[in-house]
Scaffold this motif. Sequence first.
Motif, mmCIF file in Angstrom:
data_model
loop_
_atom_site.group_PDB
_atom_site.id
_atom_site.type_symbol
_atom_site.label_atom_id
_atom_site.label_comp_id
_atom_site.label_asym_id
_atom_site.label_seq_id
_atom_site.Cartn_x
_atom_site.Cartn_y
_atom_site.Cartn_z
ATOM 1 N N GLY A 28 11.398 -1.339 0.985
ATOM 2 C CA GLY A 28 10.983 -0.325 0.025
ATOM 3 C C GLY A 28 9.882 0.564 0.570
ATOM 4 N N ALA A 29 8.919 -0.060 1.256
ATOM 5 C CA ALA A 29 7.826 0.711 1.846
ATOM 6 C C ALA A 29 8.352 1.683 2.894
ATOM 7 C CB ALA A 29 6.802 -0.230 2.468
ATOM 8 N N ALA A 30 9.343 1.243 3.674
ATOM 9 C CA ALA A 30 9.923 2.117 4.694
ATOM 10 C C ALA A 30 10.600 3.329 4.047
ATOM 11 C CB ALA A 30 10.924 1.337 5.549
ATOM 12 N N LEU A 31 11.274 3.096 2.918
ATOM 13 C CA LEU A 31 11.941 4.207 2.227
ATOM 14 C C LEU A 31 10.925 5.197 1.667
ATOM 15 C CD1 LEU A 31 14.884 2.497 0.291
ATOM 16 C CD2 LEU A 31 15.046 4.097 2.207
ATOM 17 N N THR A 32 9.798 4.688 1.171
ATOM 18 C CA THR A 32 8.794 5.604 0.617
ATOM 19 C C THR A 32 8.159 6.457 1.699
ATOM 20 O OG1 THR A 32 6.931 4.040 0.804
ATOM 21 C CG2 THR A 32 8.242 3.972 -1.231
ATOM 22 N N GLN A 33 8.229 6.002 2.943
ATOM 23 C CA GLN A 33 7.647 6.759 4.042
ATOM 24 C C GLN A 33 8.656 7.678 4.703
ATOM 25 O OE1 GLN A 33 4.128 6.375 4.731
ATOM 26 N NE2 GLN A 33 4.616 5.569 2.712
ATOM 27 N N ALA A 34 9.932 7.587 4.284
ATOM 28 C CA ALA A 34 10.967 8.410 4.903
ATOM 29 C C ALA A 34 10.726 9.889 4.586
ATOM 30 C CB ALA A 34 12.353 7.985 4.386
ATOM 31 N N ARG A 35 10.958 10.728 5.552
ATOM 32 C CA ARG A 35 10.757 12.162 5.390
ATOM 33 C C ARG A 35 12.089 12.879 5.389
ATOM 34 N NH1 ARG A 35 5.852 11.660 3.469
ATOM 35 N NH2 ARG A 35 4.513 10.494 4.911
ATOM 36 N N THR A 36 12.248 13.804 4.471
ATOM 37 C CA THR A 36 13.463 14.589 4.407
ATOM 38 C C THR A 36 13.411 15.682 5.470
ATOM 39 O OG1 THR A 36 13.623 14.208 2.037
ATOM 40 C CG2 THR A 36 14.918 16.036 2.946
ATOM 41 N N ARG A 37 14.421 15.741 6.299
ATOM 42 C CA ARG A 37 14.441 16.743 7.358
ATOM 43 C C ARG A 37 14.706 18.138 6.780
ATOM 44 N NH1 ARG A 37 17.921 14.020 12.331
ATOM 45 N NH2 ARG A 37 16.526 12.247 12.696
ATOM 46 N N SER A 87 0.805 -1.222 0.000
ATOM 47 C CA SER A 87 0.000 0.000 0.000
ATOM 48 C C SER A 87 0.842 1.277 0.000
ATOM 49 C CB SER A 87 -0.962 -0.014 1.191
ATOM 50 O OG SER A 87 -1.812 1.099 1.173
ATOM 51 N N PRO A 88 1.904 1.382 0.839
ATOM 52 C CA PRO A 88 2.734 2.597 0.765
ATOM 53 C C PRO A 88 3.405 2.776 -0.589
ATOM 54 C CG PRO A 88 3.139 1.394 2.798
ATOM 55 C CD PRO A 88 2.329 0.498 1.931
ATOM 56 N N LEU A 89 3.709 1.676 -1.265
ATOM 57 C CA LEU A 89 4.316 1.778 -2.591
ATOM 58 C C LEU A 89 3.332 2.369 -3.592
ATOM 59 C CD1 LEU A 89 6.080 -1.725 -2.756
ATOM 60 C CD2 LEU A 89 7.042 0.465 -1.995
ATOM 61 N N TRP A 90 2.072 1.941 -3.503
ATOM 62 C CA TRP A 90 1.049 2.526 -4.360
ATOM 63 C C TRP A 90 0.892 4.018 -4.058
ATOM 64 C CZ3 TRP A 90 0.031 -0.025 -8.421
ATOM 65 C CH2 TRP A 90 -0.140 -1.420 -8.428
ATOM 66 N N GLY A 91 0.967 4.361 -2.778
ATOM 67 C CA GLY A 91 0.866 5.771 -2.411
ATOM 68 C C GLY A 91 1.971 6.589 -3.040
ATOM 69 N N MET A 92 3.189 6.033 -3.068
ATOM 70 C CA MET A 92 4.303 6.715 -3.704
ATOM 71 C C MET A 92 4.068 6.839 -5.206
ATOM 72 S SD MET A 92 7.232 8.131 -3.819
ATOM 73 C CE MET A 92 8.447 8.438 -5.107
ATOM 74 N N ALA A 93 3.566 5.771 -5.824
ATOM 75 C CA ALA A 93 3.304 5.809 -7.259
ATOM 76 C C ALA A 93 2.251 6.874 -7.586
ATOM 77 C CB ALA A 93 2.842 4.441 -7.740
ATOM 78 N N LEU A 94 1.237 7.011 -6.740
ATOM 79 C CA LEU A 94 0.202 8.022 -6.973
ATOM 80 C C LEU A 94 0.770 9.427 -6.875
ATOM 81 C CD1 LEU A 94 -2.807 6.499 -5.006
ATOM 82 C CD2 LEU A 94 -2.533 6.645 -7.486
ATOM 83 N N TYR A 114 -6.458 1.636 -0.770
ATOM 84 C CA TYR A 114 -6.208 2.360 0.478
ATOM 85 C C TYR A 114 -5.601 3.751 0.265
ATOM 86 C CZ TYR A 114 -7.346 -1.928 3.029
ATOM 87 O OH TYR A 114 -7.981 -3.022 3.548
ATOM 88 N N PRO A 115 -4.487 3.886 -0.474
ATOM 89 C CA PRO A 115 -3.948 5.238 -0.637
ATOM 90 C C PRO A 115 -4.888 6.163 -1.401
ATOM 91 C CG PRO A 115 -2.751 3.665 -2.004
ATOM 92 C CD PRO A 115 -3.605 2.873 -1.071
ATOM 93 N N ILE A 116 -5.653 5.623 -2.360
ATOM 94 C CA ILE A 116 -6.631 6.460 -3.059
ATOM 95 C C ILE A 116 -7.670 6.967 -2.059
ATOM 96 C CG2 ILE A 116 -8.440 6.504 -4.809
ATOM 97 C CD1 ILE A 116 -6.885 4.443 -6.382
ATOM 98 N N GLY A 117 -8.118 6.063 -1.177
ATOM 99 C CA GLY A 117 -9.082 6.454 -0.162
ATOM 100 C C GLY A 117 -8.518 7.469 0.805
ATOM 101 N N TRP A 118 -7.260 7.286 1.207
ATOM 102 C CA TRP A 118 -6.635 8.228 2.136
ATOM 103 C C TRP A 118 -6.564 9.618 1.526
ATOM 104 C CZ3 TRP A 118 -2.126 4.308 2.955
ATOM 105 C CH2 TRP A 118 -2.561 3.280 3.792
#
Length: 321
Positions: free
Chosen positions: A309-318, A130-137, A190-194
């Motif tokens: 991969g999912a963890a990397l897509t959720q990483a935030r740049t400080r 799901s986080p990967l789809w969110g990144m793709a979107l 899920y990411p579309i819904g979010w």
Amino acid sequence: MSAPTTSRRAPSPTTPPTARPSAPGTGSGRFDWRLRFAFLSVVWGFSFLLVKVGTEAFAPFQVALGRVLFGALALLAVLLVRREPLPRGPRTWGHLTVAALLLNTAPFSLFAYAELTIPSSLAGICNATSPLWGMALSLVALSEDRPTRRRFAGLGLGFLGVLTVLGAWQGFAGIDAKGTALALLASLCYPIGWIYVRRTLAGTQGSPVALTGAQLMVSTVQLAAVSALFTSAPASFPLWPTLAVAALGALGTGMALQMQYGLVTEVGPTTAQMVTYFIPVIATAAGVMVLGEQLHWNTPVGAVIVLAGAALTQARTRRPA
């Protein structure tokens, strides 16, 4: 089951929009937050097993219907005890109708159909994409999250993990393509819904429990209508499949969401989000140990790659102070 998102994600039924983190161990919950975190991981990890058991006696739409029905009843009971009203206003209920379709009706039905032909462990791993789809979107401007090099790398790594799980080098042998596609499509919902919830329901009055309870009520109506049109009433209610569906709804869709709100409030959305990475592990272990599903080396290896991969897509740049 979708996991909690960070504050930059949608304040969906998995993220209270006004929750603020507090020091661990200082919440009002009866049990330490670590115990509740572990319980939540187990409940959501076992959800895929419960879906599998439910489909042994009921049609997929009926499994999804029972899931949202018992989940709605559980949350409505909480609202009754709190004497808290449901949301009001036709606009709010209109948006909740779309949210129910994207976050409950569609993904729950798709996962149930998928598990007719694929192992519950594979369904749990597909859920982790799901986080990967969110990144793709985010690449097609459907999300407000900005792509970064790290997140691009996470998307590529996650895609490699999916190919590893499916055994791409051996022609996807032994994997049901249709069932896997349905599970991946469910994860895309899920990411579309979010994103939809964030853009339409952010700032709506009412607690997350009230909004989610109302959403599950709407999903119950949707699935009741679909089940009436496309399935026939069950001839019987075998004990274990019936208990599986009831537990799936009351625990996995009702009590677990209520518990998650407390976790997000107590330890913050970032820590609570980590439950995502335990779900496929528990789903795989449950499928193998309880249902006797076969496990090949590429499944756990690919799952680890997907989660990385999912963890990397959720990483935030400080950002600099």
